[in-house]
Write a protein that holds these residues in place. Structure first.
Motif, short mmCIF file in Angstrom:
data_model
loop_
_atom_site.label_atom_id
_atom_site.label_comp_id
_atom_site.label_asym_id
_atom_site.label_seq_id
_atom_site.Cartn_x
_atom_site.Cartn_y
_atom_site.Cartn_z
N GLU A 1 -66.97 11.84 -42.11
CA GLU A 1 -65.48 11.71 -42.85
C GLU A 1 -64.25 12.10 -41.53
O GLU A 1 -63.67 11.74 -41.78
CB GLU A 1 -65.24 12.52 -43.95
CG GLU A 1 -66.15 12.17 -45.04
CD GLU A 1 -66.12 12.98 -46.47
OE1 GLU A 1 -64.86 14.04 -46.18
OE2 GLU A 1 -67.32 12.77 -47.50
N ALA A 2 -64.31 13.61 -41.13
CA ALA A 2 -63.22 13.58 -40.03
C ALA A 2 -63.24 12.74 -39.50
O ALA A 2 -62.64 12.82 -38.77
CB ALA A 2 -63.51 15.08 -39.43
N VAL A 3 -64.02 12.72 -38.48
CA VAL A 3 -64.17 11.18 -37.74
C VAL A 3 -63.07 9.51 -37.85
O VAL A 3 -62.91 9.15 -36.97
CB VAL A 3 -66.06 10.28 -37.43
CG1 VAL A 3 -66.34 9.61 -38.03
CG2 VAL A 3 -65.53 9.61 -35.97
N ALA B 1 -72.80 12.68 -53.34
CA ALA B 1 -71.81 12.37 -52.62
C ALA B 1 -71.12 11.90 -52.09
O ALA B 1 -69.96 11.39 -51.66
CB ALA B 1 -70.82 12.43 -54.09
N GLY B 2 -71.91 12.37 -50.69
CA GLY B 2 -70.80 12.99 -49.54
C GLY B 2 -71.05 11.33 -48.58
O GLY B 2 -71.06 10.29 -48.91
N ARG C 1 -65.38 13.70 -55.66
CA ARG C 1 -65.45 12.25 -54.82
C ARG C 1 -66.43 11.27 -56.02
O ARG C 1 -66.33 9.44 -55.37
CB ARG C 1 -66.88 12.39 -53.88
CG ARG C 1 -66.57 13.00 -52.62
CD ARG C 1 -67.53 13.42 -51.84
NE ARG C 1 -66.81 13.92 -50.51
CZ ARG C 1 -68.07 14.41 -50.03
NH1 ARG C 1 -68.65 15.50 -50.43
NH2 ARG C 1 -67.42 15.33 -48.96
N ARG C 2 -65.92 11.41 -57.44
CA ARG C 2 -65.90 10.47 -58.76
C ARG C 2 -65.44 9.49 -58.68
O ARG C 2 -65.68 8.20 -58.28
CB ARG C 2 -65.40 10.94 -59.94
CG ARG C 2 -65.43 9.64 -60.89
CD ARG C 2 -65.21 10.10 -61.80
NE ARG C 2 -65.51 11.44 -62.59
CZ ARG C 2 -66.78 11.58 -63.81
NH1 ARG C 2 -67.22 10.19 -64.17
NH2 ARG C 2 -67.38 12.11 -64.17
N GLU C 3 -64.05 9.26 -57.79
CA GLU C 3 -63.18 7.43 -57.36
C GLU C 3 -63.61 7.29 -56.28
O GLU C 3 -63.35 6.03 -56.59
CB GLU C 3 -61.70 8.36 -57.10
CG GLU C 3 -60.85 7.58 -56.96
CD GLU C 3 -58.84 7.77 -57.03
OE1 GLU C 3 -58.44 6.98 -57.25
OE2 GLU C 3 -58.93 9.10 -57.26
N ALA C 4 -64.10 8.11 -55.14
CA ALA C 4 -64.65 7.18 -54.25
C ALA C 4 -65.74 6.63 -54.30
O ALA C 4 -66.47 5.47 -54.01
CB ALA C 4 -65.02 8.39 -52.65
N ILE C 5 -66.66 7.06 -55.01
CA ILE C 5 -67.84 6.54 -55.40
C ILE C 5 -67.93 5.05 -56.73
O ILE C 5 -68.35 3.68 -56.05
CB ILE C 5 -69.06 7.35 -56.05
CG1 ILE C 5 -69.04 8.15 -55.34
CG2 ILE C 5 -70.25 6.64 -56.83
CD1 ILE C 5 -70.55 8.03 -54.58
N GLU C 6 -66.62 5.59 -57.07
CA GLU C 6 -66.62 4.41 -58.24
C GLU C 6 -66.06 2.80 -57.97
O GLU C 6 -65.64 1.71 -58.13
CB GLU C 6 -65.29 4.79 -59.45
CG GLU C 6 -66.70 5.77 -60.24
CD GLU C 6 -66.37 7.02 -61.68
OE1 GLU C 6 -64.92 6.29 -62.01
OE2 GLU C 6 -66.71 7.14 -62.68
N THR C 7 -64.51 3.98 -57.01
CA THR C 7 -64.39 2.07 -55.79
C THR C 7 -65.37 1.67 -54.81
O THR C 7 -65.78 0.28 -54.83
CB THR C 7 -63.55 2.68 -54.94
OG1 THR C 7 -61.99 3.56 -55.20
CG2 THR C 7 -62.18 2.62 -53.84
N ILE C 8 -66.44 1.87 -54.69
CA ILE C 8 -67.32 0.84 -53.20
C ILE C 8 -68.68 -0.45 -54.68
O ILE C 8 -68.86 -0.11 -53.62
CB ILE C 8 -67.00 2.00 -52.82
CG1 ILE C 8 -68.95 3.02 -53.33
CG2 ILE C 8 -66.91 2.48 -51.60
CD1 ILE C 8 -69.45 3.93 -52.30
N ILE C 9 -68.55 0.97 -55.91
CA ILE C 9 -69.71 0.42 -56.37
C ILE C 9 -68.52 -0.68 -57.64
O ILE C 9 -68.50 0.03 -58.63
CB ILE C 9 -70.49 1.26 -57.06
CG1 ILE C 9 -71.29 2.35 -56.29
CG2 ILE C 9 -71.26 0.24 -57.86
CD1 ILE C 9 -71.92 2.79 -56.86
#
Length: 266
Positions: free
Chosen positions: A65-67, A124-125, A151-159
């Protein structure tokens, strides 16, 4: 002479140097590849002062993530999943890409696993999100069991092409509901889940960890008669994808992967 390195912490256990050096040998390439221990706070300074000494980097925990915050050309996939595992020098600039998802699908294909029904992802990383995105529209149902709700929103955004449900770590999970279970959590983090495992005969357990091996979950799954895929397969195929991008050429995945399995087993 090509020079690469895996960056992360800890990396003393990493087999990436052996893998990439073996690939160089197989392809007839003069190359060097190192393992460099860096935490999140060290990444920026290292990249600014030492980056140009290298041609490419592989990123592992905790830097995926940092990259994405570095001053590089972040391609669309790592931008979407906020995770990258591949930095390639491109003239005077750098490109950030992700081969975790593509490598994962190639590993499934090699083991003749069809992920078309229901998938459970543990974690969820960065790696989890890459895998979830690769299964978007491939697996009909994708559930994510996470230790944190951040990280719920991040997961739901990509699926958006599969049904997705984000579940808390303490949810009452029936493993028998899934044809594919993928563990992306750090070593030991999911061990207690082994006490709750039930399984179906056609199910596959894919653990992205390769050291220590077998993990508690992988051993339990195998003891129950289930199919298990070792994290070495992901390491191999995402690594070949990195080299294909670096060299800008199509590679014979079957021949190279066979060579790399032998090299890593020796």
């Amino acid at each position: 002479m090509i020079r690469g390195a895996v960056l992360g912490s800890p990396v003393a256990h990493s087999l990436s140097p052996r893998l990439h050096k073996a690939a160089f040998e197989f392809l007839g390439i003069q190359g060097e590849y190192d393992a460099i221990d860096l935490d999140v706070n060290q990444l920026q300074d290292f990249f600014s002062t030492k980056g140009n000494d290298f041609d490419y980097f592989s990123l592992t925990m905790p830097l995926k993530e940092a990259v994405c915050t570095l001053d590089v050309n972040v391609h669309s996939l790592p931008a979407l999943i906020n995770s990258g595992n591949t930095l390639l020098k491109n003239g005077t600039s750098w490109d950030l890409m992700s081969t975790d998802g593509s490598g994962f699908l190639k590993a499934l294909k090699h083991d003749q696993v069809i992920a078309s029904e229901s998938t459970l992802i543990l974690g969820a990383g960065g790696t989890a999100r890459a895998i979830a995105q690769s299964l978007n529209g491939v697996s009909k149902n994708i559930d994510v069991l996470a230790r944190s709700s951040s990280r719920r929103e991040a997961i739901e955004t990509i699926i958006d092409s599969s049904r997705c449900e984000f579940k808390s770590w303490n949810s009452d999970i029936n493993f028998a509901d899934y044809s594919l279970i993928v563990n992306t959590t750090p070593a030991g983090a999911a061990d207690l889940l082994s006490e709750r495992i039930t399984m179906r005969e056609d199910a596959t357990f894919f653990d992205v960890i390769y050291k220590p091996w077998p993990t508690v979950l992988a051993r339990k799954w195998s003891d129950m008669g289930g199919r298990v895929i070792n994290g070495l397969e992901l390491l191999i195929y995402q690594g070949i994808d990195q080299l294909s991008l670096l060299l800008k050429q199509e590679l014979n995945y079957e021949e190279i992967s066979q060579h790399l399995r032998k090299a890593l087993a020796s």
